[in-house]
Scaffold this motif. Structure first.
Motif, mmCIF file in Angstrom:
data_model
loop_
_atom_site.group_PDB
_atom_site.id
_atom_site.type_symbol
_atom_site.label_atom_id
_atom_site.label_comp_id
_atom_site.label_asym_id
_atom_site.label_seq_id
_atom_site.Cartn_x
_atom_site.Cartn_y
_atom_site.Cartn_z
ATOM 1 N N GLU A 182 0.809 -1.218 0.000
ATOM 2 C CA GLU A 182 0.000 0.000 0.000
ATOM 3 C C GLU A 182 0.848 1.277 0.000
ATOM 4 O O GLU A 182 0.380 2.337 -0.375
ATOM 5 C CB GLU A 182 -0.926 0.022 1.221
ATOM 6 N N SER A 229 0.624 6.407 1.512
ATOM 7 C CA SER A 229 -0.043 5.279 0.854
ATOM 8 C C SER A 229 -0.678 5.701 -0.474
ATOM 9 O O SER A 229 -0.721 6.885 -0.817
ATOM 10 C CB SER A 229 -1.114 4.701 1.771
ATOM 11 N N LYS A 230 -1.206 4.721 -1.180
ATOM 12 C CA LYS A 230 -1.850 4.960 -2.477
ATOM 13 C C LYS A 230 -2.976 5.985 -2.373
ATOM 14 O O LYS A 230 -3.193 6.755 -3.308
ATOM 15 C CB LYS A 230 -2.411 3.653 -3.040
ATOM 16 N N THR A 231 -3.669 6.013 -1.255
ATOM 17 C CA THR A 231 -4.796 6.938 -1.092
ATOM 18 C C THR A 231 -4.347 8.390 -0.926
ATOM 19 O O THR A 231 -5.169 9.298 -1.027
ATOM 20 C CB THR A 231 -5.672 6.545 0.112
ATOM 21 N N GLU A 232 -3.057 8.596 -0.692
ATOM 22 C CA GLU A 232 -2.531 9.947 -0.491
ATOM 23 C C GLU A 232 -1.902 10.532 -1.757
ATOM 24 O O GLU A 232 -1.376 11.639 -1.734
ATOM 25 C CB GLU A 232 -1.498 9.932 0.637
ATOM 26 N N ASP A 253 -1.661 -0.461 -9.442
ATOM 27 C CA ASP A 253 -3.059 -0.421 -9.869
ATOM 28 C C ASP A 253 -3.216 -1.203 -11.166
ATOM 29 O O ASP A 253 -2.654 -0.830 -12.192
ATOM 30 C CB ASP A 253 -3.488 1.026 -10.074
#
Length: 152
Positions: free
Chosen positions: A60, A72-75, A84
């Motif tokens: 992640e 992380s990927k969400t940031e 992805d």
């Protein structure tokens, strides 16, 4: 060829392992993080530390520093090619070559081939990999590998 697509020996001096997956990350320039981090994450960036990119597919974490602060990927503002699997994910961030676009181009025998089109843009000094690509470096190896995987 553009500076962002040349190998930079100064970026390979130190190595650091990702605290999540244990794989050694690739040192990247701070401009990449400044370009890629969402504003709320950018506020916690320590620009005085070395930062690394984690290319491990199932990890992640995208970026981490010497104090093991991680992002992380969400940031990250964009989907990360290495992390992805969706077809809409860019492989070449500068010239909008997604996995789907590369696949269709190769399957339909369109010219120029994605690799050749990107090389032409690199030679014309049009790429901006340091600020467009989450890995902070040239995408050409990723595009070539992905193209070869789908038969191109």
């Amino acid at each position: 060829m553009s500076d962002c697509c040349k190998i930079n020996d100064s970026m390979t001096e130190k190595s650091q392992s990702c605290s999540s997956c244990g794989v050694v990350g690739k040192k990247i320039k701070i401009i990449t993080l400044k370009s890629m981090l969402k504003p709320t994450s950018l506020e916690s960036l320590n620009a005085n530390l070395d930062h690394y990119f984690c290319a491990t597919t199932d990890c992640e974490i995208v970026y981490f520093d010497l104090e093991q602060k991680s992002y992380s990927k969400t940031e990250i503002k964009v989907p990360v090619f290495q992390k992805d699997s969706s077809l809409g994910t860019p492989v070449c961030y500068c010239f909008d070559w997604t996995k789907e676009k590369i696949q269709k181009s190769i399957e339909n025998g369109l010219t120029p081939h994605p690799v050749e089109q990107i090389r032409g843009n690199i030679k014309a000094n049009r790429c901006g990999c340091e600020v467009n690509n989450p890995q902070g470096s040239c995408c050409l190896a990723n595009v070539t590998k992905f193209s070869n995987q789908i038969g191109g």
